[in-house]
Design a protein around this motif. Sequence first.
Motif, PDB file in Angstrom:
ATOM      1  N   SER A 199       0.836  -1.196   0.000  1.00 33.99           N
ATOM      2  CA  SER A 199       0.000   0.000   0.000  1.00 33.99           C
ATOM      3  C   SER A 199       0.872   1.247   0.000  1.00 33.99           C
ATOM      4  CB  SER A 199      -0.903   0.003   1.239  1.00 33.99           C
ATOM      5  OG  SER A 199      -1.714   1.170   1.228  1.00 33.99           O
ATOM      6  N   ASP A 200       0.340   2.293  -0.632  1.00 36.27           N
ATOM      7  CA  ASP A 200       1.003   3.600  -0.581  1.00 36.27           C
ATOM      8  C   ASP A 200       0.341   4.478   0.473  1.00 36.27           C
ATOM      9  OD1 ASP A 200      -1.418   4.129  -1.751  1.00 36.27           O
ATOM     10  OD2 ASP A 200      -0.625   5.020  -3.586  1.00 36.27           O
ATOM     11  N   GLY A 201      -0.473   3.872   1.309  1.00 33.82           N
ATOM     12  CA  GLY A 201      -1.199   4.613   2.332  1.00 33.82           C
ATOM     13  C   GLY A 201      -2.672   4.706   2.006  1.00 33.82           C
ATOM     14  N   THR A 202      -3.011   4.470   0.731  1.00 37.91           N
ATOM     15  CA  THR A 202      -4.404   4.546   0.272  1.00 37.91           C
ATOM     16  C   THR A 202      -4.768   3.323  -0.565  1.00 37.91           C
ATOM     17  OG1 THR A 202      -4.005   6.918   0.040  1.00 37.91           O
ATOM     18  CG2 THR A 202      -6.099   6.074  -0.789  1.00 37.91           C
ATOM     19  N   ALA A 203      -4.086   3.155  -1.691  1.00 34.45           N
ATOM     20  CA  ALA A 203      -4.386   2.033  -2.590  1.00 34.45           C
ATOM     21  C   ALA A 203      -3.833   0.734  -2.013  1.00 34.45           C
ATOM     22  CB  ALA A 203      -3.780   2.299  -3.961  1.00 34.45           C
TER      23      ALA A 203
END
Length: 422
Positions: A199-203
Amino acid sequence: MARRALVVGSGGREHALVRALARTGWAVLAAPGNPGIAADADVRDIPMSDHDALVALAVGEGVDLVVVGPEAPLVAGLADALRGAGIPVLGPSAAAAQLEGSKAFAKEIMIAAGVPTARSTTVTDVDAGMAAVADYGVPLAIKADGLAAGKGVVIAQSEAEAREALVAMLDDAVFGDAGRTVVVEEGLVGPEVSLLAISDGTAVARFPAARDYKPIGEGNTGPNTGGMGSVSPVPDIPDHLADQLVEEVHRPVIKEMARRGIPFNGVLYAGLMMTPGGPKVLEFNVRFGDPETQALLPRVEGDLGEILLAAASGGLADSPVPVSGEASVAVVLAAANYPGDPRTGDVITGIDDALATGAEVFQAGTALNADGELVTAGGRVLAVQARGVTLELARERAYAGADLVTFDGKQMRRDIAAGMDG
Ligand code: AMP
């Protein structure tokens, strides 16, 4: 010019990462690495605990991406230090790494996010612990809150065993501060599965399901190890079920972390048990699993580095990581006396023969002796991995390779991925 990555760590997981990156044209640095990694990467002898030196290396070499393999440097803040220096890094901040660094914190997040997990009680003294034991009944799990090198979970079959584990952790501090808080958890049964996502923090981009084999002995007997082999796919967790698990587990956790202002950027590894009452999370790890990674990464199609970089810098595609339909099996070769104090210094032969079959060999506990020979230097020495159009074919190829690698005292389970083909 080729993109440059730095892989931090020295085990089989890191060797698999290095090879997957190098395969698609990345120039790879590794620290501290091992002799196998040194064949595929520019290895620098910097300990994982020396954050200043690792940041200086990443900045000095102008790397495009750092991938941190193990949990300890993440919990200790290595990703924060790298990000602070402007380096994209796949790995959570120290605060977000508490998902693995504290089992009590992980429980709190799961409850807040509505993620299915075993009922549990967090305690700091033996009496409170025994009250929870009486409540849940045995067998149950007694878990040291903090990092305990994979040894912090005791499955107690009786109240006496539960008390013994509570006293060892809480009163005798066998795990030091990691065991000053303990999570008492109801006992669950069912097949286990590892579902990793980045995750990139969202996706959220998941890998296919994988399974590892923890006990040293065939038929899952004997003491637990770091993992004696791994396989992907897992036939009972097809892709549509894995997608559903991501929506029930990974995505709500990523959302809850963001809501708390501690966004999670890195690998979120859910250890799940498929119980009769539905899937339940046993634990989170905040990095690639070892040895799941050795089976998973050879399945990835396309440029793994690009995907990891997107996760590190934002803009990750919210879809599964593209993988080959072929199955993959990794068989671990362990040293004499493992999982006790492993014997070291046994000369390893046959790696080139195994590679010549088309198998991959990922080194873990290896070193070069004074004569320049490759010798055993840790419990899990290496893993031999192969792909195949069916699980059985992948399995046969992995074992054909593994049989060619020899050293005195070699231990290998013969039943990795056995009987899964239907
Ligand atoms: P963990 O590190 O929390 O994943 O626990 C290590 C292993 O202990 C798991 O892979 C399971 O095999 C076992 N385990 C953990 N929690 C439970 C539980 N609540 N019930 C039964 N077995 C468990």
